[in-house]
Enzyme design. Structure first.
Site, mmCIF file in Angstrom:
data_model
loop_
_atom_site.group_PDB
_atom_site.id
_atom_site.type_symbol
_atom_site.label_atom_id
_atom_site.label_comp_id
_atom_site.label_asym_id
_atom_site.label_seq_id
_atom_site.Cartn_x
_atom_site.Cartn_y
_atom_site.Cartn_z
ATOM 1 N N CYS A 218 30.301 33.720 38.901
ATOM 2 C CA CYS A 218 31.618 33.604 39.534
ATOM 3 C C CYS A 218 31.654 32.527 40.620
ATOM 4 O O CYS A 218 32.607 31.748 40.703
ATOM 5 C CB CYS A 218 32.053 34.951 40.108
ATOM 6 S SG CYS A 218 30.808 35.752 41.146
ATOM 7 N N HIS B 108 36.411 35.505 46.309
ATOM 8 C CA HIS B 108 35.348 34.793 47.015
ATOM 9 C C HIS B 108 35.924 33.590 47.759
ATOM 10 O O HIS B 108 36.981 33.053 47.413
ATOM 11 C CB HIS B 108 34.301 34.263 46.033
ATOM 12 C CG HIS B 108 33.456 35.318 45.384
ATOM 13 N ND1 HIS B 108 33.459 36.639 45.754
ATOM 14 C CD2 HIS B 108 32.531 35.217 44.373
ATOM 15 C CE1 HIS B 108 32.597 37.311 44.999
ATOM 16 N NE2 HIS B 108 32.028 36.470 44.160
#
Length: 344
Positions: free
Chosen positions: A130, A250
């Protein structure tokens, strides 16, 4: 790959990424004629609804993939066992685990960055980590302007990167601390370790286990995957990955050096024109990407774009993106959509 009679299976349907697959299939009107929802034995028999139809979750076994065209694997150690079995049965697996990412026979793909690699698949296509996906969505438009020579990246990674258990642990720890109780840590930095630390009101500068070079496995993924996706192992990549007490999305602080000197305006234009990336960068109005506002979004957002103070060939960026969406399920679904569109 034709949409006619397309059979799809989601492995790990009851987890965070599996649930995101279901939401995205509904949102994006992903075409399928039949759908299987697969998980571990403990989730067998659960009922889930997709596009108004109720499905019963089945235990994932090799024979589950008979007649399945596309397998969307949400990740986990089971991929190593079941992906080859699915391929034997004619299924193309798009895998979100780390099991096959560095296999030279398996394409590692971000569809906006290296879609041509999809055509090289031999039954398995790997979804990158990711953090790598989110970073490269910001860096590919820069790389297209000038070869990148060096990257220094620090990540600020949400607990949902550790799955539903990470989310549950942060929520429980916050409740415990606010109630004056000692928080119990059982999941982070990573569940496989004997020692754990609270994430509530804390930062953990370790994601996954440490390697022999004292970089974590998560950090080395960013190095190796960047080289593979860009087909360029000359880029110097120095990562520090940090878990933060944020539920979702994130963020990353990225220093980038290029061969040619680029202007901030050139970089802004290139990122804004790049599919799946958006510039959100207005210091005068305090506008920049934040996890709270990039959650549930498809795109990766880039701000704080500024020239380095000492190196004219370097810029600094702040990047944020939803790692369950673009960093996992959305990226995998986009690979499947590309295969359908281009009849691969």
């Amino acid at each position: 790959m034709s949409t006619k009679n397309l059979s799809v299976a989601i492995l790990g349907a009851t987890g965070a990424v599996g649930q995101e697959f279901i939401r995205l299939i509904e949102e994006r009107n992903f075409p399928y004629s039949s759908l299987k929802l697969l998980a571990s034995k403990r989730s067998e028999g659960k009922k889930l609804t997709v596009n108004g139809k109720e499905y019963t979750v089945e235990e994932a076994k090799p024979e589950s993939f008979e007649g399945v065209d596309i397998g969307l694997f949400a990740g986990g150690s089971i991929s190593k066992e079941l992906a080859p079995e699915a391929v034997k049965r004619g299924c193309v697996v798009i895998d979100n685990s780390s099991a096959f990412r560095m296999d030279p026979d398996v394409p590692l793909v971000v569809p906006e960055v290296n879609p041509e690699d999809i055509r090289k698949h031999k039954g398995i296509i790997a979804n990158p980590n990711c953090s790598t996906i989110i970073m490269l969505m910001a860096l590919k438009p820069i790389y297209d302007l000038s070869k990148i020579t060096k990257i220094v990246v620090s990540t600020y990674q949400a607990v949902s990167g550790a799955g539903k258990e990470g989310i549950d642990e942060l929520r429980k720890q916050v409740e415990d601390v606010m109630a004056g109780k000692e928080p119990v840590a059982e999941i982070l930095p990573t569940k496989s370790l004997d020692k754990h630390y609270p994430i509530a009101f804390n930062l953990l500068p370790q994601i996954d286990v440490f390697m022999d070079n004292d970089y974590s496995k998560e950090e080395m993924k960013m190095v190796n995957e960047t080289h593979k996706i860009f087909h360029d192992d000359t880029i110097a990549v120095t990562p520090t990955t940090v878990r933060v007490p944020v539920f979702r999305s994130h963020a990353e602080s990225v220093y980038v050096e290029t061969e040619k000197e680029l202007t901030v305006e050139e970089i802004r234009r290139a990122i804004d024109a790049f599919p799946g990336a958006q510039v959100q960068d207005n210091p005068a109005k305090m506008e920049y990407p934040m996890p709270l506002y990039t959650s549930e979004k498809y795109d990766v957002y880039v701000g704080r774009i500024r020239k380095d103070l000492f190196n004219p060939k370097a810029v600094n960026l702040w990047v944020s993106g939803d790692q369950i969406r673009k960093g996992a399920a959305l990226n995998a679904l986009q690979i499947a959509e590309y295969m359908i569109k281009h009849d691969i």
